[in-house]
Write a protein that holds these residues in place. Structure first.
Motif, mmCIF file in Angstrom:
data_model
loop_
_atom_site.group_PDB
_atom_site.id
_atom_site.type_symbol
_atom_site.label_atom_id
_atom_site.label_comp_id
_atom_site.label_asym_id
_atom_site.label_seq_id
_atom_site.Cartn_x
_atom_site.Cartn_y
_atom_site.Cartn_z
ATOM 1 N N ALA A 210 55.515 103.571 52.145
ATOM 2 C CA ALA A 210 55.044 103.014 53.406
ATOM 3 C C ALA A 210 53.705 102.300 53.248
ATOM 4 O O ALA A 210 53.469 101.251 53.865
ATOM 5 N N SER A 211 52.824 102.832 52.402
ATOM 6 C CA SER A 211 51.491 102.245 52.236
ATOM 7 C C SER A 211 51.507 101.036 51.315
ATOM 8 O O SER A 211 50.600 100.212 51.351
ATOM 9 N N ALA B 126 42.955 104.775 43.989
ATOM 10 C CA ALA B 126 42.453 105.656 45.046
ATOM 11 C C ALA B 126 43.496 105.924 46.127
ATOM 12 O O ALA B 126 43.259 106.739 47.022
ATOM 13 N N ALA B 127 44.643 105.258 46.058
ATOM 14 C CA ALA B 127 45.613 105.336 47.161
ATOM 15 C C ALA B 127 46.451 106.603 47.138
ATOM 16 O O ALA B 127 46.888 107.071 48.194
ATOM 17 N N THR B 128 46.716 107.141 45.954
ATOM 18 C CA THR B 128 47.598 108.303 45.844
ATOM 19 C C THR B 128 47.028 109.308 44.861
ATOM 20 O O THR B 128 46.134 109.000 44.063
ATOM 21 N N ASP B 129 47.587 110.528 44.907
ATOM 22 C CA ASP B 129 47.335 111.514 43.875
ATOM 23 C C ASP B 129 48.670 112.155 43.523
ATOM 24 O O ASP B 129 49.718 111.753 44.038
ATOM 25 N N VAL B 130 48.646 113.150 42.670
ATOM 26 C CA VAL B 130 49.893 113.721 42.171
ATOM 27 C C VAL B 130 50.716 114.372 43.286
ATOM 28 O O VAL B 130 51.932 114.525 43.155
ATOM 29 N N GLY B 131 50.088 114.692 44.402
ATOM 30 C CA GLY B 131 50.814 115.342 45.488
ATOM 31 C C GLY B 131 51.288 114.405 46.581
ATOM 32 O O GLY B 131 51.893 114.855 47.565
ATOM 33 N N ARG C 270 50.973 101.015 48.159
ATOM 34 C CA ARG C 270 49.866 101.115 47.207
ATOM 35 C C ARG C 270 50.074 102.351 46.336
ATOM 36 O O ARG C 270 50.537 103.390 46.822
ATOM 37 N N GLY C 271 49.723 102.234 45.038
ATOM 38 C CA GLY C 271 49.869 103.377 44.154
ATOM 39 C C GLY C 271 49.513 103.020 42.731
ATOM 40 O O GLY C 271 48.840 102.011 42.468
ATOM 41 N N VAL C 272 49.988 103.845 41.795
ATOM 42 C CA VAL C 272 49.721 103.640 40.368
ATOM 43 C C VAL C 272 51.049 103.656 39.611
ATOM 44 O O VAL C 272 52.117 103.779 40.206
ATOM 45 N N CYS C 273 50.958 103.547 38.293
ATOM 46 C CA CYS C 273 52.170 103.377 37.497
ATOM 47 C C CYS C 273 53.172 104.519 37.681
ATOM 48 O O CYS C 273 54.389 104.280 37.734
ATOM 49 N N GLN C 274 52.681 105.755 37.809
ATOM 50 C CA GLN C 274 53.600 106.878 38.024
ATOM 51 C C GLN C 274 54.363 106.714 39.330
ATOM 52 O O GLN C 274 55.564 106.983 39.401
ATOM 53 N N ASP C 275 53.670 106.248 40.372
ATOM 54 C CA ASP C 275 54.317 106.031 41.663
ATOM 55 C C ASP C 275 55.390 104.952 41.565
ATOM 56 O O ASP C 275 56.492 105.103 42.107
ATOM 57 N N PHE C 276 55.069 103.864 40.886
ATOM 58 C CA PHE C 276 56.011 102.747 40.796
ATOM 59 C C PHE C 276 57.229 103.129 39.955
ATOM 60 O O PHE C 276 58.355 102.705 40.238
ATOM 61 N N ALA C 277 57.003 103.944 38.912
ATOM 62 C CA ALA C 277 58.140 104.435 38.125
ATOM 63 C C ALA C 277 59.027 105.336 38.983
ATOM 64 O O ALA C 277 60.254 105.202 38.981
ATOM 65 N N HIS D 211 56.567 94.995 41.653
ATOM 66 C CA HIS D 211 55.360 94.358 41.115
ATOM 67 C C HIS D 211 54.700 93.443 42.150
ATOM 68 O O HIS D 211 53.467 93.419 42.268
ATOM 69 N N ARG D 212 55.502 92.716 42.912
ATOM 70 C CA ARG D 212 54.958 91.753 43.882
ATOM 71 C C ARG D 212 54.509 92.402 45.183
ATOM 72 O O ARG D 212 53.502 91.993 45.778
ATOM 73 N N GLU D 213 55.244 93.408 45.636
ATOM 74 C CA GLU D 213 55.022 93.937 46.983
ATOM 75 C C GLU D 213 54.098 95.147 47.038
ATOM 76 O O GLU D 213 53.651 95.538 48.125
#
Length: 300
Positions: A175-176, A162-167, A178-185, A154-156
């Protein structure tokens, strides 16, 4: 708490689609803490065939086929669910994480052992184990460590649509930062599994609140993803790394799997169509207590 859940998806194709086949994970799953009072679909155009079943994980799956030529597809899923609070043990009172990992290896049951291993969106990466170890020093209670890990995510990491997509590979997202809830899960799941712990991906909806002083807008909620961790003696405990909190009554569960690939909301195949645009709207609205829980949800 009783909620009406409205999920609307529209596809607009550049050219006519003669035939298409689709698979949906949109209907909420019946659970001890989640009672499904009603759930139904509306389609335009109407399917030529339609069937419902349970998948390997026990999730509701809807298959449908459209045999007439169409330039767009509208899908509405309207559900009413009743959510009751779940008890969660004090994190410090859960077993040390090493004991939990050892215990999992003694279980004959496929659940939770099915969620110990790498999966398409949650691969085993050495860098993730090294990063996760900071949250799991020797002897630390398993839930305490998992919540610490969620707090670091959550902090980092920045939420950036716009940072990621499903692929996008998990290593690239890591490394970036940045992402969305699916990425963090997926990140938390991969970290937990790298330590020998069982973690599964949960798909559902989250009721959100508007900023102070602003009205709540219909359709402003979102589909969401979070993590379930297996804690010996307590079963599955769910954590939202995007918001760094345990799951509350504001979360509606659709289903779970190893990762996104097992419970994607919609997938399919079609002929023709060219490129397409997609539009989404989700609304999770509390039902007034005076309203009968057996009354079907309003039409969208």
């Amino acid at each position: 708490m009783i909620f009406d859940v409205f999920h609307w998806t529209e596809y607009r194709y550049r050219s006519q689609v003669p035939i298409s086949q689709h698979l949906l994970h949109m209907k909420p799953r019946a659970l001890p803490w989640q009672r499904v009072l009603s759930s139904r679909f509306e389609f335009v155009p109407k399917p030529s065939s339609f069937s419902e079943r349970l998948d390997y994980f026990g999730n509701e799956v809807t298959d449908f086929h459209i045999g007439e030529s169409h330039i767009g597809l509208h899908i509405k899923c309207l559900s009413r669910v009743e959510i009751t609070p779940r008890k969660t043990p004090p994190p410090a009172e859960t077993v040390p994480w090493e004991k939990a990992a050892a215990h999992l290896l003694t279980l004959a049951d496929a659940d939770p052992r099915a969620f110990l291993y790498p999966s398409p969106y949650a691969p085993r990466l050495v860098i993730l184990r090294e990063w996760a170890e900071a949250s799991f020093p020797p002897g630390r209670p398993i839930l305490e460590g998992a919540l610490d890990l969620a707090g670091r995510i959550h902090r980092e990491f920045a939420f950036d649509k716009a940072a990621t997509d499903v692929g996008t590979p998990l290593g690239e997202m890591f490394a970036s930062r940045r992402g969305v809830c699916q990425d963090f899960a997926h990140l938390q799941i991969a970290c937990l599994r790298s330590l020998g712990l069982a973690a599964r991906y949960v798909s559902g909806y989250l009721r959100t609140e508007p900023p102070p002083g602003q009205p709540r807008l219909f359709g402003a909620d979102a589909s969401h993803a979070w993590v379930a961790l297996y804690c010996p003696g307590h079963g599955w405990i769910e954590i939202d790394p995007t918001n760094h909190r345990l799951i509350t009554e504001d979360y509606v569960t659709i289903g779970w799997g190893r990762d996104y690939s097992d419970v994607s909301l919609i997938r399919g195949s079609l002929t023709g169509g060219g490129s397409h645009s997609i539009y989404l709207s989700v609304n999770v609205e509390p039902v007034e207590q005076a309203d009968s829980p057996t009354k079907p949800p309003p039409k969208g």
